[in-house]
Design an enzyme around this catalytic site. Sequence first.
Site: not given
Length: 462
Positions: A200, A228, A239, A326, A457, A462
């Site tokens: 993702t 992932k 997790t 991230e 985040n 979108t």
Amino acid sequence: MSLARPNARLLSRTNRVFSSQIRTYSAPGDGVIPPAKKKYVPTSGTYPRGFKVGSAHVGVKASNTRFDDLALITSDTPCAAAAVFTKNKFQAAPVTVSRDLLKERGGQGIRAVIVNSGCANAVTGKGGIEDAKSMAKHTDACFTDSPDSPDSPYRSIVMSTGVIGQRLPIDKITSKIPTAFANLGDTHDHWLGTARAICTTDTFPKLMSKTFKLPSSDREYRIAGMTKGAGMIHPNMATLLGIICTDVPVAYFPLRRILASAANKSFNSISIDGDTSTNDTVAILANGAAGGDLIDTKFHSDFESLKQVITDFSIDLAKLVVRDGEGATKFVTIRVTNARSITDARRIASSIARSPLVKTALYGKDANWGRILCATGYSTARNPAVPEETSVSFVPTDGSEELKLLVNGEPEQVDEARAAKILEAEDLEIKVSVSNTPGKDTWFWTCDFSHEYVTINGDYRT
């Protein structure tokens, strides 16, 4: 009363700092791997016998117009399979369906794992359950061999990842499952493409493979895994999403015991942002295609060796998730020593790992050890740190001497220049000794927080 006018020069400088840190969010699997992350993507691999993998493009997420987002992992023969799942109370439909089918099958006869990215199929009610079952049913239909009986439980584990609270475009997904099946293969490119299809916000596909031997023979065994996750990562039984495949002959009950132990020391020992997902699942499939003596109990001579292999492999897979946190710029090992119990050590390490103040200080290269101490102090450990015996250090990864920040509750005169040099590195270790009495140690892995985490985040749907 008039307001002070903003300093134009300061605003300009601030904007430059922020813009230099933020990357544009891109569609899953877009293939644009940051140069610093390319070293974590394998260029070859040795994959377990009897497994084939493939992927297809569905367009689950509207912004994804051409990249594969449906992954299929299959075995030529039925597998023993085990899985660990999230303990989030809002468990996603695929978690419920997969847990039930493994229970009904007793962990036997599993043929595949089907995964979609772009939509989590979580908090979607009864319709979401039916969608997950439909994915399993359509995957089962791709195999030519007949199931045990028309009423047999599904043979395909289902996983989903992405946005919570939205229904799957199930007809689009099920129509593409035969395409993924037709694309199956056993080459490195097949495995890498499949690992990419489950991504993702990941910036690189997370794939590993290795060969190993067990004490009972010189036979070569193989293991491969993909995972992932880059955000909403904090352990609670398992997790993220992970799929591990091996050609070792091992029965369900010892396999389940091995995975539970391995997950606790790996996937349950990482944190990116302190959020536990609704979809967390790690599954392992063993088809026995390499032959050899069946490991049928925990008393088998190969059991402990296999457990160590799978544990070490799982730790390395879990570390890849942290390295792709991230917006992360640092990989941080947290080592807690001399705790009264492993549970206490893990709770203290987890508290440090999920502290936003610790993580932002690391991003800013600020040796603010007070934040580490604060997180240590508010942990939920039953036996907390002893303040007058607690010590904190930075441990460089270049093998040089650790930098002591706090010793037995007393602050050290910190060499700020050396601290800054240690914090410049991509990898570092924070060591916290919570007493002077020898006790239990543990390791936890986390990353820093940057401006980019907020950007990703804030723009996720979108």
